[in-house]
Design a protein around this motif. Sequence first.
Motif, PDB file in Angstrom:
ATOM      1  N   ALA A  51      13.378  22.246  32.748  1.00  0.00           N
ATOM      2  CA  ALA A  51      13.407  21.637  34.075  1.00  0.00           C
ATOM      3  C   ALA A  51      12.158  22.027  34.858  1.00  0.00           C
ATOM      4  O   ALA A  51      11.541  21.201  35.533  1.00  0.00           O
ATOM      5  N   ARG A  52      11.774  23.289  34.734  1.00  0.00           N
ATOM      6  CA  ARG A  52      10.607  23.761  35.468  1.00  0.00           C
ATOM      7  C   ARG A  52       9.358  23.041  34.961  1.00  0.00           C
ATOM      8  O   ARG A  52       8.497  22.650  35.730  1.00  0.00           O
ATOM      9  N   GLN A  53       9.292  22.868  33.645  1.00  0.00           N
ATOM     10  CA  GLN A  53       8.145  22.188  33.054  1.00  0.00           C
ATOM     11  C   GLN A  53       8.047  20.754  33.563  1.00  0.00           C
ATOM     12  O   GLN A  53       6.967  20.202  33.655  1.00  0.00           O
ATOM     13  N   SER A  54       9.227  20.199  33.829  1.00  0.00           N
ATOM     14  CA  SER A  54       9.231  18.773  34.169  1.00  0.00           C
ATOM     15  C   SER A  54       9.258  18.549  35.673  1.00  0.00           C
ATOM     16  O   SER A  54       9.601  17.461  36.126  1.00  0.00           O
ATOM     17  N   GLU A  55       8.930  19.563  36.435  1.00  0.00           N
ATOM     18  CA  GLU A  55       9.012  19.448  37.890  1.00  0.00           C
ATOM     19  C   GLU A  55       8.256  18.213  38.390  1.00  0.00           C
ATOM     20  O   GLU A  55       8.741  17.452  39.213  1.00  0.00           O
ATOM     21  N   HIS A  56       7.079  18.060  37.824  1.00  0.00           N
ATOM     22  CA  HIS A  56       6.221  16.961  38.227  1.00  0.00           C
ATOM     23  C   HIS A  56       6.928  15.630  37.974  1.00  0.00           C
ATOM     24  O   HIS A  56       7.024  14.771  38.848  1.00  0.00           O
ATOM     25  N   ASP A  78      21.123  11.550  38.839  1.00  0.00           N
ATOM     26  CA  ASP A  78      20.330  11.171  37.670  1.00  0.00           C
ATOM     27  C   ASP A  78      19.676  12.399  37.052  1.00  0.00           C
ATOM     28  O   ASP A  78      19.670  12.579  35.838  1.00  0.00           O
ATOM     29  N   VAL A  79      19.094  13.215  37.953  1.00  0.00           N
ATOM     30  CA  VAL A  79      18.385  14.406  37.464  1.00  0.00           C
ATOM     31  C   VAL A  79      19.359  15.348  36.770  1.00  0.00           C
ATOM     32  O   VAL A  79      19.101  15.833  35.668  1.00  0.00           O
ATOM     33  N   VAL A  80      20.516  15.576  37.412  1.00  0.00           N
ATOM     34  CA  VAL A  80      21.516  16.463  36.815  1.00  0.00           C
ATOM     35  C   VAL A  80      21.911  15.934  35.449  1.00  0.00           C
ATOM     36  O   VAL A  80      21.931  16.666  34.454  1.00  0.00           O
ATOM     37  N   ARG A  81      22.201  14.609  35.402  1.00  0.00           N
ATOM     38  CA  ARG A  81      22.624  14.014  34.133  1.00  0.00           C
ATOM     39  C   ARG A  81      21.592  14.250  33.043  1.00  0.00           C
ATOM     40  O   ARG A  81      21.912  14.579  31.918  1.00  0.00           O
ATOM     41  N   ARG A  82      20.318  14.071  33.436  1.00  0.00           N
ATOM     42  CA  ARG A  82      19.245  14.152  32.457  1.00  0.00           C
ATOM     43  C   ARG A  82      19.199  15.536  31.800  1.00  0.00           C
ATOM     44  O   ARG A  82      19.180  15.663  30.575  1.00  0.00           O
ATOM     45  N   PHE A  83      19.251  16.580  32.628  1.00  0.00           N
ATOM     46  CA  PHE A  83      19.101  17.929  32.048  1.00  0.00           C
ATOM     47  C   PHE A  83      20.409  18.453  31.458  1.00  0.00           C
ATOM     48  O   PHE A  83      20.416  19.162  30.474  1.00  0.00           O
ATOM     49  N   LEU A  84      21.507  18.056  32.119  1.00  0.00           N
ATOM     50  CA  LEU A  84      22.803  18.441  31.565  1.00  0.00           C
ATOM     51  C   LEU A  84      22.927  17.837  30.166  1.00  0.00           C
ATOM     52  O   LEU A  84      23.344  18.496  29.209  1.00  0.00           O
ATOM     53  N   TRP A 121      21.489  21.359  38.020  1.00  0.00           N
ATOM     54  CA  TRP A 121      21.790  21.159  39.442  1.00  0.00           C
ATOM     55  C   TRP A 121      20.646  21.702  40.296  1.00  0.00           C
ATOM     56  O   TRP A 121      20.211  21.103  41.254  1.00  0.00           O
ATOM     57  N   LYS A 122      20.124  22.842  39.873  1.00  0.00           N
ATOM     58  CA  LYS A 122      18.997  23.437  40.593  1.00  0.00           C
ATOM     59  C   LYS A 122      17.803  22.498  40.572  1.00  0.00           C
ATOM     60  O   LYS A 122      17.108  22.337  41.568  1.00  0.00           O
ATOM     61  N   ALA A 123      17.575  21.887  39.379  1.00  0.00           N
ATOM     62  CA  ALA A 123      16.431  20.992  39.251  1.00  0.00           C
ATOM     63  C   ALA A 123      16.574  19.813  40.203  1.00  0.00           C
ATOM     64  O   ALA A 123      15.594  19.332  40.769  1.00  0.00           O
ATOM     65  N   SER A 124      17.828  19.386  40.443  1.00  0.00           N
ATOM     66  CA  SER A 124      18.040  18.228  41.297  1.00  0.00           C
ATOM     67  C   SER A 124      17.752  18.564  42.761  1.00  0.00           C
ATOM     68  O   SER A 124      17.654  17.690  43.601  1.00  0.00           O
TER      69      SER A 124
END
Lengths: 905, 112
Positions: A806-811, A825-831, A891-894
């Motif tokens: 997630a950190r790598q994909s911040e951009h 969407d973001v949660v779904r993606r990483f989950l 969730w954090k990434a979102s």
Amino acid sequence: MDAARRRDRWRAQPGRGERVTMGLRDWLTRARRDDDLQDEIRAHLSMAVADRIRDGEDPDTARLAALKEFGNVTRTRERTRQWWAGAWRVWVLDLAHDVRYSLRLLRRSPGYTLVVLIVLALGIGANISVFRLFRPLALAPVPGVADSGRLGVLVAETTAGRVLPLSHLDFRDLVTAQTSFTDIAGTSMESLSMGFGANGERVWAEEVTGSYFSLLNVRAQLGRTLLPSDDRTPGGHPVVVISDGLWKRAFGADPNIIGRTVLVGGYPLTVVGVTEPAFHGTIVSIDIEAFIPVMMQPQLHGRDDLSVRFAPKLWGLGRLKPGLSMQTAAAEAAVLLERLAPLHPDEEITYHATVMPMWRSPFGAQTYLLPAVMLLGAMGVLVLLIVCANVSNLVLVRGLSRHGEIAARLALGASRTRVLRLLFMESLSLALPGAVAGLLASESLLRLMNTSGVAEVGPAGRVFFDTSIDGLVVTFAVLLSCGCAMVFGLLPAFRVSRVDLASVMRDELSPRTATSSRMRNVLVVAQVAVSMVLLVGAGLVLRSLDSARRADPGFEARGVASLMVNLQSSGYDESRGFAFYSRLLDTLRGEAGVESATLAAQTPMALVPGRTRDFEIEGHVPRPKEDLRFLINPIASDYFKTLRIPLLAGRDFADTDDEPSVKVAVVNATLARRFWNGVENALGKRLRVSRGEWVNVVGVVQDIKYLRIDEEPMPFVYFPYKQYGLAPMFAHVRGHEDGGASLTRLRARVQAMDANLPILDARPLREQTELGFFVLAMAAGVIAVLGAVAALLAALGTYGMVSYSARQSEHEIGIRMAVGADRADVVRRFLGRGLRLGLSGAVLGIFSALLISRALVSLLYGVSAADPVSFTAASGVVMAVVGLASFVPAWKASRTDPMAALRHR
Amino acid sequence: MPPLDLLQGTLDMLILQTLQWGPQHGYAIAQTIRARSSDALKVETGSLYPALHRLEKQGWVKAEWGVTDANQRAKYYRLTPAGKKQLLQERDRWMQLVAAIGGVLSPDAAKG
């Protein structure tokens, strides 16, 4: 090179001793030399400046020019210094530098360090815990005695492969005839009463030969130990050496204990010594508290085993002569008895002597605990796999974020080996703290594992199972930790040191980054898979314990109160003893609320085999190597009624089955079926204890669990206690309840009959029979902890992977959110990413578990190795853990602020 | 002409040679080599001091603190008998090397 030159070189290189002292001097004078060099360089510079000034330059320019001309002062100093120290010292200095650097780095990223240490603490801690169970079973079986793992045990082995103690006479013959050992001491374990009346208690004792203490090199802290002079005449040495524990517990550490007389087994013995505190006897897991010359055996047991050729009594403990193996000693022992046989032509020898290491000796807990502990150790290795995968991942991720630094090092001319070493040192410098953390963690883990109660292994006596941390445990911890560090340090180090310089400089993601992200995924999948295997194992064992608890042991312990009386030790002879037992039964049976009462020499599910005898069965010709040694139990009438064991044929014993009447026996169904083709057929058949009288079978009862819940069916013979000889007996009373009041009343009845009688082990029978679950319960405790640790580690691994990606994909997240993706969407993606990996791991784990769980079969009870419940439960736990561990970072990434993320580049 | 780089191993020989004319400190050794080579050979201090300490460790020179004419404290290096022997050998080897390389490079050899 010509001779003169060689000679000079020779002179220039000091001799060995000199080199050592020089090395020392070098270290000591290092600081002074450094100052010296600095002065020398300063002098150089000031002379250079002075020259330039003389040539007409102004002082400031001159100073700058001189410095410029000199070049890099530090580098000069470093290179010069090299010549003071030898090559290996430079290497050590470099290493020390690497370690310092690593520690500094680790200090600067406390989060990373903490996570690695937690992982190591859990994984290594779990393994240390298992090792701490293993050590007293195999490596250091005799607490307080150095090198006890190398003691040889001299025993008798029947043709059927059953290991028994040697008879006293055989033992003495063997000791004189053998040549493999420098010395052998004989010992035997006995349960004896100490003191009398209500204050009497049961203690574990060893009856030993004269060289016992000198062989073990155990000293007395007070008085003396037993000596060869205590081993001369039967009945002539009424002395006892007590343990530190007994001295403190029963005698309040009385400094004047020496010379006091205590009643042991009802016989007065004089205390001559107290052993060192560390010594607890030579029986693994049993706390031996009294050591008595074996010469007192006839006095303590009311029968003479010393002069009977076939009465199993002693086994030998010996130190092998240097260079001799156990096998050699065993080979010698095997033929010795046969060679000695002609000396006793009237006695038939049905066994031979053999020698085995202590961990294989059946006298102690090792035989029933070691197999389980070894299996648990194998499970521990799986945990280590997870640890390595987990930390590898962390190191890898960290290494990636340090690409820049490493590229810079390589660009500045550091060799790849040097960079590799630095990265490797970083992992290794975590190993030592990891070992310490593991040791600390193992304290709590061991306590968790021990809910099964290793500490209460012997309701029938005191237990000493030394799981403390000693040099061996610390060594194990450090080696394990370093071994892990090597595995988890090497892989990422190789990967990272192969940095593609150009791409790093261009701040690009190289194809290698993609490879290593695949690598990380593989590591996560592996962790999930292995934890799946462990959880399945834990599930299987826990389910086994559960089904064992619900299994029918063939008898009903609930409702039966139990206590033990030892008449011989209070000076009863056979006729008075039997009269006492009869009266006791009458009294108990007359009691209100008592449904039935009986006596038995053995309690069921006792874990450790009690009385066994060699049998002959009329009409049955033993096959070669057929084991006809069966467990027996001398009992009173109503035994089967009291324990609710179904009588399948014939009759129960009657009170009239006593010494003068016809000898009778009741056998179990397994024996009846094996030798007489069925329960009904057995009635009226005859069997006998070898060399004994023939006995009629009058009844057949259903099998019960005699030793442990998961035992195989085995033949079993009951005798009327009055036809067996006076023995200590358990009174079993079935009534409304089996605890509290009922026990108190039972005690009071016995006390009323003889106030001086020691009452031992008064407790509900169901507590007594807990022992039968012990191995399973212990294994379940340990494996549950291992499974929990594995799940936790897999969670950490998944969490780390998802949050990193997630950190790598911040951009990328920033862009997506900027163009309208919402948080879900973001949660779904990483989950989804975490769950996909988790699912692959779980599937892989299920297949591995199907293959591996068969190894657990010896620990399973009433559960198949492919038990769907365990597999489903383990899958559920794994997916839940992986889901949670993915959801949190997702969730954090979102929560990413898209603007901040985009500005970052 | 830009200063020449010293061949590996020749620095030791030059230092020993310089010290043959009497004890010297590091700075003076560097200056001497430079002067006698007419500025062609420039001794890097980054090589000089490691070399001096190496020679000292091998027992070919001996170091002592002293005072210069200008009353500056400096560390003086003195050639030991072993160092003298070493110098002779290295000089022989150097001469052989020069002769050998000279032979290879000589126009006659190139023609032949």
